[in-house]
Design a protein around this motif. Structure first.
Motif, mmCIF file in Angstrom:
data_model
loop_
_atom_site.group_PDB
_atom_site.id
_atom_site.type_symbol
_atom_site.label_atom_id
_atom_site.label_comp_id
_atom_site.label_asym_id
_atom_site.label_seq_id
_atom_site.Cartn_x
_atom_site.Cartn_y
_atom_site.Cartn_z
ATOM 1 N N PHE A 133 1.046 -1.359 0.117
ATOM 2 C CA PHE A 133 0.086 0.113 -0.125
ATOM 3 C C PHE A 133 0.890 1.108 -0.034
ATOM 4 O O PHE A 133 2.020 1.261 0.562
ATOM 5 N N THR A 134 0.676 2.291 -0.903
ATOM 6 C CA THR A 134 1.369 3.454 -0.728
ATOM 7 C C THR A 134 0.449 4.717 -0.779
ATOM 8 O O THR A 134 -0.745 4.797 -1.022
ATOM 9 N N SER A 135 1.165 5.854 -0.185
ATOM 10 C CA SER A 135 0.451 6.802 -0.354
ATOM 11 C C SER A 135 1.432 8.141 -0.411
ATOM 12 O O SER A 135 2.564 8.063 0.192
ATOM 13 N N ALA A 136 1.111 9.197 -1.205
ATOM 14 C CA ALA A 136 1.946 10.127 -1.501
ATOM 15 C C ALA A 136 1.414 11.190 -1.860
ATOM 16 O O ALA A 136 0.180 11.297 -2.551
ATOM 17 N N ALA A 137 2.014 12.599 -1.797
ATOM 18 C CA ALA A 137 1.612 13.970 -2.507
ATOM 19 C C ALA A 137 2.571 14.301 -3.471
ATOM 20 O O ALA A 137 3.699 14.375 -3.181
ATOM 21 N N ARG A 138 2.423 14.625 -4.709
ATOM 22 C CA ARG A 138 3.260 15.012 -5.695
ATOM 23 C C ARG A 138 2.932 16.355 -6.354
ATOM 24 O O ARG A 138 1.670 16.564 -6.524
ATOM 25 N N ALA A 178 0.965 21.183 -11.581
ATOM 26 C CA ALA A 178 -0.048 20.269 -11.037
ATOM 27 C C ALA A 178 0.312 19.525 -9.742
ATOM 28 O O ALA A 178 1.521 19.416 -9.414
ATOM 29 N N ALA A 179 -0.783 19.501 -9.018
ATOM 30 C CA ALA A 179 -0.393 18.937 -7.531
ATOM 31 C C ALA A 179 -1.721 17.943 -7.361
ATOM 32 O O ALA A 179 -2.670 18.221 -7.627
ATOM 33 N N TRP A 180 -1.139 16.740 -6.674
ATOM 34 C CA TRP A 180 -2.286 16.023 -6.182
ATOM 35 C C TRP A 180 -1.758 14.819 -5.275
ATOM 36 O O TRP A 180 -0.771 14.776 -5.047
ATOM 37 N N MET A 181 -2.603 14.066 -4.911
ATOM 38 C CA MET A 181 -2.526 13.065 -3.854
ATOM 39 C C MET A 181 -2.840 11.662 -4.457
ATOM 40 O O MET A 181 -3.750 11.621 -5.492
ATOM 41 N N GLU A 182 -2.095 10.576 -4.100
ATOM 42 C CA GLU A 182 -2.194 9.326 -4.768
ATOM 43 C C GLU A 182 -2.249 8.101 -3.584
ATOM 44 O O GLU A 182 -1.362 8.280 -2.811
ATOM 45 N N ALA A 207 -5.017 5.372 -6.941
ATOM 46 C CA ALA A 207 -6.207 6.501 -7.277
ATOM 47 C C ALA A 207 -5.645 7.811 -6.918
ATOM 48 O O ALA A 207 -4.965 7.991 -5.920
ATOM 49 N N LEU A 208 -6.060 8.772 -7.909
ATOM 50 C CA LEU A 208 -5.673 10.139 -7.971
ATOM 51 C C LEU A 208 -6.580 10.943 -7.306
ATOM 52 O O LEU A 208 -7.559 11.130 -7.901
ATOM 53 N N VAL A 209 -6.234 12.018 -6.321
ATOM 54 C CA VAL A 209 -7.071 12.851 -5.936
ATOM 55 C C VAL A 209 -6.462 14.481 -6.276
ATOM 56 O O VAL A 209 -5.409 14.660 -5.817
ATOM 57 N N ALA A 210 -7.340 15.071 -7.229
ATOM 58 C CA ALA A 210 -6.812 16.324 -7.722
ATOM 59 C C ALA A 210 -6.623 17.478 -6.493
ATOM 60 O O ALA A 210 -7.704 17.785 -5.830
ATOM 61 N N MET A 211 -5.586 17.935 -6.527
ATOM 62 C CA MET A 211 -5.281 19.386 -5.465
ATOM 63 C C MET A 211 -5.340 20.665 -6.184
ATOM 64 O O MET A 211 -6.144 21.651 -5.988
ATOM 65 N N PHE A 212 -4.440 20.728 -7.180
ATOM 66 C CA PHE A 212 -4.499 22.190 -7.996
ATOM 67 C C PHE A 212 -3.713 21.904 -9.485
ATOM 68 O O PHE A 212 -2.718 20.966 -9.275
ATOM 69 N N ASP A 310 3.247 5.728 -14.311
ATOM 70 C CA ASP A 310 2.212 6.829 -14.362
ATOM 71 C C ASP A 310 1.759 6.883 -15.673
ATOM 72 O O ASP A 310 1.512 7.909 -16.334
ATOM 73 N N MET A 311 1.127 5.867 -16.037
ATOM 74 C CA MET A 311 0.273 5.775 -17.029
ATOM 75 C C MET A 311 -1.195 6.036 -16.679
ATOM 76 O O MET A 311 -1.811 5.372 -16.212
ATOM 77 N N GLY A 312 -1.806 7.146 -17.049
ATOM 78 C CA GLY A 312 -3.004 7.909 -16.575
ATOM 79 C C GLY A 312 -2.994 9.157 -16.607
ATOM 80 O O GLY A 312 -2.015 9.833 -17.281
ATOM 81 N N ALA A 313 -3.909 9.744 -16.323
ATOM 82 C CA ALA A 313 -4.397 11.136 -16.269
ATOM 83 C C ALA A 313 -5.089 11.610 -14.961
ATOM 84 O O ALA A 313 -5.700 10.610 -14.300
ATOM 85 N N ILE A 314 -5.192 12.850 -14.781
ATOM 86 C CA ILE A 314 -5.848 13.366 -13.698
ATOM 87 C C ILE A 314 -6.773 14.502 -14.274
ATOM 88 O O ILE A 314 -6.434 15.337 -14.924
ATOM 89 N N THR A 315 -8.061 14.504 -13.682
ATOM 90 C CA THR A 315 -8.875 15.828 -13.943
ATOM 91 C C THR A 315 -9.210 16.870 -12.985
ATOM 92 O O THR A 315 -9.205 16.343 -11.956
ATOM 93 N N PHE A 316 -9.090 17.937 -13.398
ATOM 94 C CA PHE A 316 -9.234 19.108 -12.389
ATOM 95 C C PHE A 316 -10.516 19.792 -12.508
ATOM 96 O O PHE A 316 -11.007 19.884 -13.784
ATOM 97 N N ASP A 317 -11.279 20.695 -11.660
ATOM 98 C CA ASP A 317 -12.411 21.346 -11.821
ATOM 99 C C ASP A 317 -12.019 22.599 -12.312
ATOM 100 O O ASP A 317 -10.877 23.191 -11.807
ATOM 101 N N ARG A 318 -12.421 23.278 -13.349
ATOM 102 C CA ARG A 318 -12.056 24.500 -13.888
ATOM 103 C C ARG A 318 -12.378 25.793 -13.085
ATOM 104 O O ARG A 318 -13.380 25.830 -12.632
ATOM 105 N N GLY A 319 -11.417 26.687 -13.113
ATOM 106 C CA GLY A 319 -11.929 27.932 -12.604
ATOM 107 C C GLY A 319 -12.863 28.694 -13.397
ATOM 108 O O GLY A 319 -13.027 28.477 -14.516
#
Length: 693
Positions: A133-138, A178-182, A207-212, A310-319
């Motif tokens: 199990f891994t956890s990180a902020a990148r 970009a910044a996210w948690m995984e 699993a990626l959680v978008a931050m900024f 890092d095969m994948g993408a992350i989605t952000f809510d637009r300002g």
């Protein structure tokens, strides 16, 4: 205002990264444990740890391809950046501490920055299977395709009048952050094993959680500085966006329900394989478990790995102020433009007020820094290795809405041991920089840098890297397998054999005394006449004395002195006043000079004998099997003998009563072609000798 432009650009150039892969050098170690998952997920399978937990880890990188700065700026005390003489004198500061590439010799200025914080993560191995199990902020930031002439002009604080009223093209300018948690789950296992050939693989799903996130990509962008205070955009065709995720309770909202999780979270995948060539696999076979091999030692001579990260993408809510703008602007007073530096949303508002901007509130997706990793690891000798790792990035600086890695080649010579590592990674990166670093691991702590030697040697460097972490590693132990003690089955049969006195019913045959009436054969004394011939042979026995030569067996007593114990220790010439009492032996693991717990128990008894009798001394004779070369085996034999001597001294035996002899592989007592024979040869013999007056 022009000072602000210059300072911001310097900050951009001094804050860039060497690549996304973290823990450069250390992640190639066989004792990196869960941390090696960032090098190749397959590295967690068939590792040296039964369990490994990362408590915290951090990797920060700062590099660029245009400006190098004096290492004086890294000083903690008397740092020139705080010297009052440079206040308002940026050009003097620039001349004193910066060294810039000739902007005419490069086609673009590039900036990259990275920060990775690894949270609680763990790996657990059960048999051939490893779970993690891994956890990180990148966090990433990059600027690509910035026109070098524009860069130099801004660093000149717009004072170069030769560039006033000159169109500066910055086509394909690409700025992304970009910044996210995984949060990841990984599984690795042995895929194929045929003694000399071993293949393992692993998969890491995150699993990626978008931050900024924010981006600005210009198909066309032409600017013209009228003078040092005024700028105009002549042509623009720009896509611009930023997220407002940080305004939300990211984790709380994402994990509040399954629906929210799948609507807000994104996913990525790492997959990897490693092959090992094990030409001396037999050396690692467990003596008490044929067919099973040591889990505490690396068994390969050569290892090769391949992975995709890092095969994948992350989605952000637009300002609110995000979309695309095009056209041209009126002349901007740079002091007015300064209001846009209050934040990315104020910049978006300014663009919206100035250009024909198309608003777009749809979420935007940023592709992750996909890369392919290739590595070769070679075991030079014992704990000495050399690793060559290549990082090949996909879709680099011309790819909009994609964070990218840099191509990178790293050579890392290292020494590793169960509780200690040290290595020197040397890296050539996609920014044409060469870095030399250092890492070290001591038990649960590891620290390192990919370019600390550059900073020490100086005087100019293009950034710095630092990483470190704290973990809880629990290594495998082959000794646990020795709990297969043969005493367990022995006591079981003993009671069974005790019950076997069931033959007691055999007293029944005692009624057989009935055949006692067979004394009838007493008439057999009739053969008594046979004694009559006895007198005749009596003279014959007279010649029997002829076998008196039988005293020849008297030489048999010669072996009685069986000084065979004397010739056995050919390494020791016994003196006339000496008597060899006995010989004790203690055994060692392959390539190891430390004394086992079982050996220490034996040596304690030997020490007791030596202390009890002051007329007894010990000759300590070290041996090895034939693995390795002759010279190194003699050194190993001497270390083993010296360790035994040191241990006896610690138990109270006077040093002057202990002698050392080292033979290496020269006097085997077992067949070196078998594991059992080699085990017998890895020994130290303690010869006890009594001194007689």
């Amino acid at each position: 205002m022009r000072n602000l432009f210059s300072v911001l650009l310097v900050i951009f150039f001094i804050t860039n990264r060497i690549s996304a892969q973290i823990f450069t050098g250390f992640s190639t170690s066989n004792y990196a444990g869960i941390s090696s998952i960032y090098q190749n997920p397959a590295a967690i399978a068939d590792g040296r740890y039964a369990f490994d937990m990362n408590l915290v880890g951090l990797d920060l990188s700062l590099f660029n391809n245009y400006i190098s700065f004096d290492t004086e700026l890294l000083k903690l005390e008397d740092n020139p950046m705080f010297d009052s003489k440079y206040q308002g004198a940026f050009q003097q500061f620039r001349n004193d501490f910066f060294n810039e590439v000739d902007f005419l010799t490069i086609d673009q200025s590039r900036v990259h920055q990275n920060l990775s914080v690894v949270g609680p993560s763990f790996g657990l191995t059960i048999g051939k299977h490893t779970f993690a199990f891994t956890s990180a902020a990148r966090q990433y930031m990059s600027i690509d395709n910035l026109d070098p002439t524009t860069t130099d002009f801004v660093l000149d604080e717009l004072l170069n009048q030769n560039l006033w009223n000159v169109d500066l093209d910055n086509d394909k300018l690409n700025i992304q952050t970009a910044a996210w948690m995984e949060y990841g789950l990984a599984y690795g296992r042995e895929i194929y094993s045929d003694k000399q050939h071993f293949l393992k693989g692993a998969i890491h799903v995150k699993a990626l959680v978008a931050m900024f996130g924010a981006y600005l990509y210009a198909d066309r962008l032409q600017v013209n500085f009228r003078n040092e205070d005024t700028v105009k955009v002549n042509i623009s065709d720009v896509r611009f966006g930023y997220s407002n995720n940080l305004k939300d309770d990211i984790l709380g909202e994402t994990f509040s329900s399954a629906d929210n999780f799948f609507n807000r979270a994104s996913f990525s995948l790492d997959i990897g394989f490693e092959y090992e060539w094990r030409p001396k696999y037999a050396d690692y076979e467990l003596a008490d478990k044929p067919g099973e091999y040591s889990r505490t030692k690396n068994k390969y001579k050569l290892k090769a790995g391949l992975c995709f990260r890092d095969m994948g993408a992350i989605t952000f809510d637009r300002g609110v102020y995000a979309g695309a703008f095009e056209g041209f602007s009126f002349d901007w007073d740079l002091d007015t433009f300064a209001s846009a530096t209050d934040g990315i949303e104020t910049f978006g508002e300014l663009m919206n007020d100035t250009f024909n901007m198309t608003s777009n509130r749809d979420p935007f997706t940023v592709r992750l820094p996909v890369s392919m990793g290739i590595q070769v690891d070679y075991n030079i000798w014992r704990g000495f290795y050399i690793n060559l790792a290549a990082n090949l990035a996909f879709d680099q600086n011309d790819a909009p809405l994609m964070i990218h890695e840099l191509n990178r080649l790293t050579l890392t010579p290292r020494y590793e041991h169960t509780w200690f590592d040290i290595g020197v990674p040397v890296t050539f990166d996609g920014l044409n920089n060469i870095h030399a670093g250092l890492y070290a691991r001591l038990g649960p702590l590891f620290v390192g840098s990919s370019n600390c030697w550059n900073m020490l040697i100086g005087p100019n460097v293009r950034g710095f890297n630092f990483y470190g972490g704290l973990k809880v590693p629990i290594a495998f132990s082959d000794k646990k397998k020795k709990k297969k003690i043969k005493l367990d089955p022995e006591p079981v049969p003993e009671p069974e054999t005790v019950l076997e006195p069931q033959p007691e019913p055999k007293p029944e045959p005692k009624p057989e005394p009935k055949p006692e009436p067979k004394p009838e054969p007493e008439p057999e004394p009739e053969p008594e006449p046979e004694p009559e011939p006895e007198p005749e042979p009596e003279p014959e026995p007279e010649p029997e004395p002829e076998p008196e030569p039988e005293p020849e067996p008297e030489p048999e007593p010669e072996p009685e002195p069986e000084p065979e114990p004397e010739p056995e220790p050919e390494y020791y010439d016994k003196k006339e006043n000496e008597e060899i009492i006995t010989e004790k032996r203690t055994y060692f693991e392959s390539g190891v000079s430390s004394i086992s717990d079982e050996g220490k128990e034996l040596l304690k008894k030997v020490a007791t004998e030596l202390i009890a009798d002051v007329d007894v001394k010990a000759v300590i004779h070290g041996h090895t099997d034939d693995v390795g070369n002759t010279a190194s085996n003699i050194i190993l034999a001497e270390k083993r003998a010296n360790n035994v001597r040191t241990y006896l001294i610690e138990q109270g035996v006077p040093a002057e009563r202990l002698e050392i002899v080292a033979s290496g592989e020269g006097e085997p007592v077992g067949d070196n072609q078998t594991a059992e024979g080699r085990r017998k040869n890895r020994r130290v013999e303690i010869l006890l000798v009594r001194l007689n007056e």
